[in-house]
Write an enzyme that holds these catalytic residues in place. Structure first.
Site, PDB file in Angstrom:
ATOM      1  N   CYS A   8      -2.825 -29.838  37.609  1.00 24.84           N
ATOM      2  CA  CYS A   8      -2.172 -30.664  38.621  1.00 24.84           C
ATOM      3  C   CYS A   8      -0.796 -30.100  38.992  1.00 24.84           C
ATOM      4  O   CYS A   8      -0.221 -29.288  38.268  1.00 24.84           O
ATOM      5  CB  CYS A   8      -2.027 -32.097  38.111  1.00 24.84           C
ATOM      6  SG  CYS A   8      -1.710 -33.305  39.434  1.00 24.84           S
ATOM      7  N   ASP A 127      -2.212 -41.514  31.145  1.00 23.01           N
ATOM      8  CA  ASP A 127      -0.991 -40.720  31.111  1.00 23.01           C
ATOM      9  C   ASP A 127       0.070 -41.456  30.295  1.00 23.01           C
ATOM     10  O   ASP A 127      -0.010 -42.662  30.081  1.00 23.01           O
ATOM     11  CB  ASP A 127      -0.488 -40.441  32.522  1.00 23.01           C
ATOM     12  CG  ASP A 127       0.315 -39.155  32.618  1.00 23.01           C
ATOM     13  OD1 ASP A 127       0.770 -38.655  31.573  1.00 23.01           O
ATOM     14  OD2 ASP A 127       0.506 -38.658  33.750  1.00 23.01           O
TER      15      ASP A 127
END
Length: 209
Positions: A8, A127
């Site tokens: 990412c 996360d």
């Protein structure tokens, strides 16, 4: 089951090319103005031009207006959306694309209770950030907090590096792992050696799991 890999915060063509050559399954592009890894529409179009079929192109948004998201979608051919803010399910489904919802493991009380609010999600990004933050901090959370069973794919993020991802994969056995800062020399600048080692360590962790 094979552990998928997502890189990412891609900002450079050479990093996209390296990721593709390494066989990464998905590439994430951040459309959040306050992020050091933010890309605008024109840059994103250049970055995805040569991405081959079967590599998923993911757009990351956080509390963006519907107009902002649609502007990106009208100009950048994304396959999957990723929402990191306070978006509710009705907001997420309006774009008629598969989506992932981030779970703020730093503040959520119950993963199951949170994910039950997003029955339409394709999967969930676990996360380490707290609600109101967007992740990419490089900090990990306790892998013991990951639900043992869940009907939707769980993608492990937060503090993953080439040095710990094998253990993470072996311990959690997630559907996928998602990394940004753990393969960088600085924010948005990926390190080819770290990228290669990360992929190798994911495979090692899977073999030992």
């Amino acid at each position: 089951m094979q552990t998928r890999i997502k890189f990412c915060g891609m900002t450079r063509v050479q990093d996209v090319q390296t990721a593709v050559a390494l066989g990464v399954d998905a590439l994430g592009f951040v459309f959040v103005a306050d992020s050091a890894r933010n890309v605008n529409v024109e840059n994103a179009k250049k970055l995805i031009t040569d991405i081959p079929p079967f590599v998923v192109k993911v757009g990351l948004f956080m509390n963006a207006s519907s107009r902002e998201v649609n502007h990106v979608l009208n100009n950048v051919k994304l396959n999957l959306l990723q929402f990191h803010g306070d978006e509710d399910e009705s907001y997420c489904i309006q774009f008629e694309l598969p989506y992932l919802k981030a779970v703020a493991m730093g503040s959520v009380n119950s993963v199951d209770a949170f994910t039950n609010q997003y029955k339409s999600a394709t999967g969930f990004i676990l996360d380490s950030h707290s609600q109101g933050q967007m992740g990419g901090s490089g900090k990990a959370f306790s892998w013991g907090d990951v639900p043992k069973k869940h009907e939707k794919p769980m993608i492990l993020a937060g503090g993953l590096t080439p040095d710990n991802v094998a253990e993470a994969v072996c311990t959690v056995q997630p559907y996928a792992v998602d990394v940004s800062s753990g393969i960088e020399t600085s924010k948005g600048i990926k390190d080819p050696a770290k990228m290669e080692k990360f992929v190798k360590e994911v495979h090692r962790g899977q073999a030992n799991g």
